[in-house]
Design a protein around this motif. Sequence first.
Motif, PDB file in Angstrom:
ATOM      1  N   GLN A  85      -6.824  -8.082  -1.540  1.00 22.64           N
ATOM      2  CA  GLN A  85      -6.606  -8.968  -0.395  1.00 22.64           C
ATOM      3  C   GLN A  85      -5.214  -8.765   0.203  1.00 22.64           C
ATOM      4  O   GLN A  85      -5.057  -8.738   1.425  1.00 22.64           O
ATOM      5  CB  GLN A  85      -6.767 -10.426  -0.819  1.00 22.64           C
ATOM      6  CG  GLN A  85      -8.190 -10.826  -1.108  1.00 22.64           C
ATOM      7  CD  GLN A  85      -8.284 -12.257  -1.616  1.00 22.64           C
ATOM      8  OE1 GLN A  85      -7.312 -12.816  -2.110  1.00 22.64           O
ATOM      9  NE2 GLN A  85      -9.470 -12.838  -1.490  1.00 22.64           N
ATOM     10  N   LEU A  86      -4.216  -8.599  -0.659  1.00 18.85           N
ATOM     11  CA  LEU A  86      -2.850  -8.397  -0.167  1.00 18.85           C
ATOM     12  C   LEU A  86      -2.748  -7.106   0.634  1.00 18.85           C
ATOM     13  O   LEU A  86      -2.129  -7.074   1.688  1.00 18.85           O
ATOM     14  CB  LEU A  86      -1.856  -8.384  -1.326  1.00 18.85           C
ATOM     15  CG  LEU A  86      -1.697  -9.706  -2.080  1.00 18.85           C
ATOM     16  CD1 LEU A  86      -0.718  -9.534  -3.233  1.00 18.85           C
ATOM     17  CD2 LEU A  86      -1.240 -10.799  -1.144  1.00 18.85           C
ATOM     18  N   GLU A  87      -3.351  -6.026   0.129  1.00 16.83           N
ATOM     19  CA  GLU A  87      -3.280  -4.736   0.831  1.00 16.83           C
ATOM     20  C   GLU A  87      -4.069  -4.741   2.134  1.00 16.83           C
ATOM     21  O   GLU A  87      -3.759  -3.985   3.038  1.00 16.83           O
ATOM     22  CB  GLU A  87      -3.745  -3.601  -0.071  1.00 16.83           C
ATOM     23  CG  GLU A  87      -2.736  -3.212  -1.121  1.00 16.83           C
ATOM     24  CD  GLU A  87      -2.968  -1.821  -1.686  1.00 16.83           C
ATOM     25  OE1 GLU A  87      -3.818  -1.070  -1.144  1.00 16.83           O
ATOM     26  OE2 GLU A  87      -2.298  -1.481  -2.672  1.00 16.83           O
ATOM     27  N   SER A  88      -5.086  -5.593   2.215  1.00 21.02           N
ATOM     28  CA  SER A  88      -5.868  -5.653   3.456  1.00 21.02           C
ATOM     29  C   SER A  88      -5.276  -6.651   4.453  1.00 21.02           C
ATOM     30  O   SER A  88      -5.772  -6.779   5.570  1.00 21.02           O
ATOM     31  CB  SER A  88      -7.325  -6.019   3.149  1.00 21.02           C
ATOM     32  OG  SER A  88      -7.400  -7.350   2.657  1.00 21.02           O
ATOM     33  N   GLY A  89      -4.215  -7.357   4.043  1.00 17.18           N
ATOM     34  CA  GLY A  89      -3.556  -8.289   4.946  1.00 17.18           C
ATOM     35  C   GLY A  89      -4.258  -9.626   5.053  1.00 17.18           C
ATOM     36  O   GLY A  89      -3.965 -10.407   5.961  1.00 17.18           O
ATOM     37  N   ARG A 125       0.835  -1.212   0.000  1.00 16.71           N
ATOM     38  CA  ARG A 125       0.000   0.000   0.000  1.00 16.71           C
ATOM     39  C   ARG A 125       0.868   1.259   0.000  1.00 16.71           C
ATOM     40  O   ARG A 125       0.626   2.203  -0.751  1.00 16.71           O
ATOM     41  CB  ARG A 125      -0.944  -0.020   1.206  1.00 16.71           C
ATOM     42  CG  ARG A 125      -1.969   1.093   1.198  1.00 16.71           C
ATOM     43  CD  ARG A 125      -3.074   0.909   2.244  1.00 16.71           C
ATOM     44  NE  ARG A 125      -2.613   0.457   3.544  1.00 16.71           N
ATOM     45  CZ  ARG A 125      -2.742  -0.793   4.008  1.00 16.71           C
ATOM     46  NH1 ARG A 125      -3.303  -1.730   3.280  1.00 16.71           N
ATOM     47  NH2 ARG A 125      -2.289  -1.100   5.215  1.00 16.71           N
ATOM     48  N   ARG A 126       1.922   1.265   0.830  1.00 17.34           N
ATOM     49  CA  ARG A 126       2.830   2.424   0.896  1.00 17.34           C
ATOM     50  C   ARG A 126       3.468   2.697  -0.465  1.00 17.34           C
ATOM     51  O   ARG A 126       3.480   3.826  -0.938  1.00 17.34           O
ATOM     52  CB  ARG A 126       3.915   2.152   1.944  1.00 17.34           C
ATOM     53  CG  ARG A 126       4.963   3.263   2.059  1.00 17.34           C
ATOM     54  CD  ARG A 126       6.158   2.816   2.892  1.00 17.34           C
ATOM     55  NE  ARG A 126       6.906   1.787   2.203  1.00 17.34           N
ATOM     56  CZ  ARG A 126       7.279   0.629   2.750  1.00 17.34           C
ATOM     57  NH1 ARG A 126       6.991   0.339   3.995  1.00 17.34           N
ATOM     58  NH2 ARG A 126       7.964  -0.256   2.044  1.00 17.34           N
ATOM     59  N   GLU A 127       3.984   1.657  -1.101  1.00 22.21           N
ATOM     60  CA  GLU A 127       4.663   1.851  -2.381  1.00 22.21           C
ATOM     61  C   GLU A 127       3.679   2.201  -3.497  1.00 22.21           C
ATOM     62  O   GLU A 127       3.995   2.991  -4.389  1.00 22.21           O
ATOM     63  CB  GLU A 127       5.471   0.604  -2.747  1.00 22.21           C
ATOM     64  CG  GLU A 127       6.611   0.323  -1.794  1.00 22.21           C
ATOM     65  CD  GLU A 127       7.595   1.481  -1.666  1.00 22.21           C
ATOM     66  OE1 GLU A 127       7.862   2.166  -2.669  1.00 22.21           O
ATOM     67  OE2 GLU A 127       8.113   1.705  -0.558  1.00 22.21           O
ATOM     68  N   ARG A 128       2.485   1.636  -3.457  1.00 23.64           N
ATOM     69  CA  ARG A 128       1.477   1.984  -4.474  1.00 23.64           C
ATOM     70  C   ARG A 128       1.084   3.455  -4.336  1.00 23.64           C
ATOM     71  O   ARG A 128       1.001   4.189  -5.331  1.00 23.64           O
ATOM     72  CB  ARG A 128       0.240   1.087  -4.335  1.00 23.64           C
ATOM     73  CG  ARG A 128      -0.833   1.408  -5.397  1.00 23.64           C
ATOM     74  CD  ARG A 128      -2.021   0.481  -5.304  1.00 23.64           C
ATOM     75  NE  ARG A 128      -2.742   0.578  -4.048  1.00 23.64           N
ATOM     76  CZ  ARG A 128      -3.591   1.558  -3.744  1.00 23.64           C
ATOM     77  NH1 ARG A 128      -3.806   2.550  -4.594  1.00 23.64           N
ATOM     78  NH2 ARG A 128      -4.225   1.558  -2.580  1.00 23.64           N
ATOM     79  N   GLY A 181       1.515   6.732  -6.850  1.00 27.81           N
ATOM     80  CA  GLY A 181       0.282   7.336  -7.330  1.00 27.81           C
ATOM     81  C   GLY A 181      -0.561   6.416  -8.194  1.00 27.81           C
ATOM     82  O   GLY A 181      -1.460   6.874  -8.903  1.00 27.81           O
ATOM     83  N   LEU A 182      -0.279   5.111  -8.136  1.00 29.63           N
ATOM     84  CA  LEU A 182      -1.038   4.156  -8.948  1.00 29.63           C
ATOM     85  C   LEU A 182      -2.325   3.752  -8.246  1.00 29.63           C
ATOM     86  O   LEU A 182      -2.353   3.593  -7.025  1.00 29.63           O
ATOM     87  CB  LEU A 182      -0.205   2.900  -9.213  1.00 29.63           C
ATOM     88  CG  LEU A 182       1.042   3.058 -10.077  1.00 29.63           C
ATOM     89  CD1 LEU A 182       1.819   1.741 -10.120  1.00 29.63           C
ATOM     90  CD2 LEU A 182       0.665   3.492 -11.477  1.00 29.63           C
ATOM     91  N   SER A 183      -3.371   3.555  -9.031  1.00 30.92           N
ATOM     92  CA  SER A 183      -4.600   2.988  -8.481  1.00 30.92           C
ATOM     93  C   SER A 183      -4.403   1.489  -8.319  1.00 30.92           C
ATOM     94  O   SER A 183      -3.478   0.904  -8.887  1.00 30.92           O
ATOM     95  CB  SER A 183      -5.767   3.252  -9.429  1.00 30.92           C
ATOM     96  OG  SER A 183      -5.572   2.515 -10.639  1.00 30.92           O
ATOM     97  N   MET A 184      -5.289   0.863  -7.565  1.00 25.31           N
ATOM     98  CA  MET A 184      -5.225  -0.597  -7.429  1.00 25.31           C
ATOM     99  C   MET A 184      -5.383  -1.260  -8.794  1.00 25.31           C
ATOM    100  O   MET A 184      -4.674  -2.217  -9.111  1.00 25.31           O
ATOM    101  CB  MET A 184      -6.321  -1.096  -6.479  1.00 25.31           C
ATOM    102  CG  MET A 184      -5.874  -1.271  -5.078  1.00 25.31           C
ATOM    103  SD  MET A 184      -7.093  -2.288  -4.209  1.00 25.31           S
ATOM    104  CE  MET A 184      -6.589  -1.916  -2.572  1.00 25.31           C
ATOM    105  N   THR A 185      -6.317  -0.748  -9.583  1.00 27.33           N
ATOM    106  CA  THR A 185      -6.566  -1.321 -10.904  1.00 27.33           C
ATOM    107  C   THR A 185      -5.314  -1.255 -11.772  1.00 27.33           C
ATOM    108  O   THR A 185      -4.932  -2.246 -12.405  1.00 27.33           O
ATOM    109  CB  THR A 185      -7.721  -0.568 -11.603  1.00 27.33           C
ATOM    110  OG1 THR A 185      -8.885  -0.663 -10.773  1.00 27.33           O
ATOM    111  CG2 THR A 185      -8.008  -1.142 -12.976  1.00 27.33           C
TER     112      THR A 185
END
Length: 198
Positions: free
Chosen positions: A55-59, A29-32, A36-40
Amino acid sequence: MTDGAASGTTAGSDRTAANPIALIAVSIRRERERTGLSMTELAKRAGIAKSTLSQLESGTGNPSVETLWALGVALDVPFSRLVDPPRPVVKVIRAGEGPVTHSERADYSATLLASCPPNARRDIYRIEAQPGEARTSDPHNPGTTEHLLLSTGRALVGPAEDPVELAPGDYIAYPGDTPHIFRALAPDTTAVIVMEHT
């Protein structure tokens, strides 16, 4: 050799470092957000499903090595940045602390305060200040770290919201890409500051 340093870590960050899945979630999440990238967009660049990234970003996910490598490439960061606990952003070494090496031939000792990472540039400054208004600095370029060694006097130095009081011989490293201050607390305060740019 003597070691000693105080660092700006919290109990929450210690718990995250002890839980690899939580650490990976925070790192992705920090690096995304840094890029400035969206999840998509990140999922597309990494060749993974957006639901997997969510799922990865939510742990709640359990990423494979291949998924982490793909995310590292898409984020343009080394694999280690996604799996290693973050280094403390503020490092303080008090006078008399730190790894010391002594000369065999002279009354001379050297204390390592910080080593230079690869591909970094450093600018060195001598600071002279008097008590009064603090010198507040706006954030410098992303990735800037400031290293300061107090020579004489006393000063409050470091992140604007949480500066550290230093005495002669004390060393501090802190992010230069966030607001930071230098406030002299005694007449004729002097310091050496090294700005490291990566």
